[in-house]
Enzyme design. Structure first.
Site, PDB file in Angstrom:
ATOM      1  N   GLU A 124       0.836  -1.203   0.000  1.00  0.00           N
ATOM      2  CA  GLU A 124       0.000   0.000   0.000  1.00  0.00           C
ATOM      3  C   GLU A 124       0.873   1.257   0.000  1.00  0.00           C
ATOM      4  O   GLU A 124       0.524   2.268  -0.606  1.00  0.00           O
ATOM      5  CB  GLU A 124      -0.925   0.025   1.218  1.00  0.00           C
ATOM      6  CG  GLU A 124      -2.001  -1.038   1.193  1.00  0.00           C
ATOM      7  CD  GLU A 124      -2.859  -0.997   2.439  1.00  0.00           C
ATOM      8  OE1 GLU A 124      -4.011  -0.556   2.331  1.00  0.00           O
ATOM      9  OE2 GLU A 124      -2.367  -1.396   3.520  1.00  0.00           O
ATOM     10  N   LYS A 164     -11.596   4.406   2.236  1.00  0.00           N
ATOM     11  CA  LYS A 164     -10.636   3.622   1.474  1.00  0.00           C
ATOM     12  C   LYS A 164     -11.488   2.657   0.647  1.00  0.00           C
ATOM     13  O   LYS A 164     -11.891   1.603   1.134  1.00  0.00           O
ATOM     14  CB  LYS A 164      -9.751   2.885   2.481  1.00  0.00           C
ATOM     15  CG  LYS A 164      -8.532   2.252   1.989  1.00  0.00           C
ATOM     16  CD  LYS A 164      -7.777   1.732   3.222  1.00  0.00           C
ATOM     17  CE  LYS A 164      -6.528   1.035   2.863  1.00  0.00           C
ATOM     18  NZ  LYS A 164      -5.757   0.649   4.037  1.00  0.00           N
TER      19      LYS A 164
END
Length: 122
Positions: A21, A99
């Protein structure tokens, strides 16, 4: 107290717990509520008497793009604190950070965190 809502602010950033990420990045979406007094601007019709929300949108997009935290909790708190510090007229802020594509197996939803802070919390 009056409130300005800004929704759907998107940015590509590198905050996340997993190493990929922080390398590959991902999209984030932010909604904010800004509490302030807009009564003068309502009378004068002058942008100088209110909050130019373009600056808030730019600030949020910049923070998403340049921050590299392990947790989105840290990112949402950083956004809230920055708005309160940069925007003199804002007395309270609510930030919802989402997210949309969390890297969790067999999970197709989105994760959101909502944080509300006022100037007295700084």
């Amino acid at each position: 107290m009056d409130c300005i809502h800004l929704t759907g602010i998107r940015g590509y950033g590198y905050t996340g717990y997993l190493p990929e990420e922080q390398v590959l990045g991902q999209w984030f979406e932010v909604d904010v509520r800004l509490w302030l007094d807009i009564s003068t601007a309502a009378k004068t019709d002058a942008i100088e008497d209110t909050l130019d929300y373009r600056s808030v949108i730019s600030l949020i997009q910049h923070l998403i793009k340049t921050s590299k935290f392990a947790l989105i909790e840290k990112l949402v708190a950083t956004i809230a604190d920055s708005i309160l510090q940069e925007c003199d007229r804002v007395t309270k802020v609510q930030v919802t950070l989402s997210k949309p594509a969390a890297p969790i197996p067999d999970f197709g939803g989105k994760i959101s965190i909502e944080l509300t802070k006022s100037k007295s919390n700084l």
